[in-house]
Enzyme design. Structure first.
Site, PDB file in Angstrom:
ATOM      1  CB  THR A 174      -0.958   0.012   1.207  1.00 39.14           C
ATOM      2  OG1 THR A 174      -0.214   0.093   2.434  1.00 39.14           O
ATOM      3  CG2 THR A 174      -1.812  -1.242   1.229  1.00 39.14           C
ATOM      4  CG  LEU A 189      -5.762   6.543  -1.534  1.00 40.08           C
ATOM      5  CD1 LEU A 189      -6.530   6.579  -2.852  1.00 40.08           C
ATOM      6  CD2 LEU A 189      -6.712   6.852  -0.382  1.00 40.08           C
ATOM      7  CG  HIS A 190      -2.680   2.533   3.977  1.00 37.61           C
ATOM      8  ND1 HIS A 190      -1.358   2.164   3.791  1.00 37.61           N
ATOM      9  CD2 HIS A 190      -2.652   3.708   4.647  1.00 37.61           C
ATOM     10  CE1 HIS A 190      -0.572   3.077   4.333  1.00 37.61           C
ATOM     11  NE2 HIS A 190      -1.327   4.017   4.857  1.00 37.61           N
ATOM     12  CG  ASP A 191      -8.101   0.761   4.611  1.00 38.26           C
ATOM     13  OD1 ASP A 191      -7.274  -0.104   4.919  1.00 38.26           O
ATOM     14  OD2 ASP A 191      -8.531   1.603   5.421  1.00 38.26           O
TER      15      ASP A 191
END
Length: 310
Positions: free
Chosen positions: A193, A239-241
């Site tokens: 991520t 933007l991890h998720d």
């Protein structure tokens, strides 16, 4: 082609919100429910934020179930220093009017998994709800087709401590139980991520959509990039998720390997560390597909295209 049935278990969080929006914009996925957990901010705010995101996308028909308000055995750690006091700072959204379901998120997860065998759980916050559901209904593991989650790290190591990623750190006991459940598991860690950065050009692309959703996503990313860009000296914030949902949609744009991953629960120094046997130096059995890389440009192009539909 049949749609893939999913539940998003979340603690919104600006990047959680973008993940929800991407799922809603993707006809390949059927979002059965959003379940909320305490994490980035306390449970009342994560539940409020999930409803705000659904109303932003004009999807108040998606049920929201409020879940666990604290980790299994530890005190709650939150991340207002990253996401702001509401968890969704950066854009002004009206107070939500859609209801929260009376059923607890844990019970909803159990019921929906039994009603839809083979569904995919998408946890993008601490794993408290998932572990609690498995404790309450051990047969649940037979009904879940796959868990695809954002959490952990290996080469990148931690973002909340030197050793641990936030989602796993908040409730390492829950993570350890989920990782040991035998359910098919795919992990999107920081190693992946942190390569998915919202650069200035990419934020402008969201804004240039000319929609309320595009403007809101641009405002969210502008807010939380101030923390990550200062911390990592990077050209944008990760933007991890949304990587979880993107992986479901475009798995060919991601790469990783099947390895053993375990969670440290006993050490104060390395609490929540995901001990990932990337080089397969132990004899511990593989229990997860650990994603190490992605085609960031390709995923961002697809993400922007999908958000334009909302």
């Amino acid at each position: 082609m049949a749609t893939r049935k999913i539940i998003i278990d979340t603690d919104p969080g600006q990047d959680d919100a973008v993940a929800i929006l991407l799922a809603l914009a993707s006809p390949e996925l059927e979002l059965l429910a959003v379940t909320t957990v305490a994490g980035n901010v306390p449970l009342p705010l994560t539940t409020r934020n999930a409803r705000q995101v659904l109303e932003l996308a004009q999807r108040p028909d998606i049920p929201v179930f409020s879940g666990c308000d604290k980790p299994l055995v530890r005190a709650l750690v939150t991340a207002e220093h990253v996401h702001g006091k509401t968890g969704l700072d950066g854009a002004e959204l009206p107070e939500p009017t859609m209801p929260v379901q009376d059923e607890h998120a844990v019970d909803a997860i159990i019921r929906l998994a039994r009603d839809h065998p083979g569904l995919t759980l998408c946890p993008i916050g601490p794993l408290t709800n998932i572990a609690t559901a498995l404790r309450k209904a051990p047969d649940l593991a037979e009904n879940i087709g796959e868990i695809v989650l954002m959490g952990g790290a290996y080469f990148e190591v931690g973002n909340i401590t030197p050793a641990a990623e936030f989602n796993i750190y908040v409730d390492p006991e829950a993570a350890a139980e989920v990782f040991a459940s035998g359910i098919k598991l795919t992990i999107l860690p920081l190693d992946c991520t942190h390569k998915f950065l919202v650069t200035r050009d990419r934020a402008d692309a969201f804004r240039d959509l000319g929609t309320r959703v595009g403007q809101t996503v641009a405002d969210w990313t502008h807010f939380f990039e101030r923390f990550d860009m200062e911390k990592y000296a990077s050209p944008g914030a990760p933007l991890h998720d949304p990587c979880v949902i993107a992986y479901l949609l475009w798995p060919d744009l991601f790469s990783g390997r099947h390895i053993n991953v375990e969670v440290e629960t006993t050490s104060d120094l390395t609490r929540g560390m995901t001990v990932a046997d990337w080089w397969r130096v132990t004899q511990r059995p593989e229990n997860a597909l650990f994603i190490g890389d992605l085609d960031a440009g390709g995923v961002f192009a697809n993400l922007t295209d999908r958000l334009a539909r909302l």
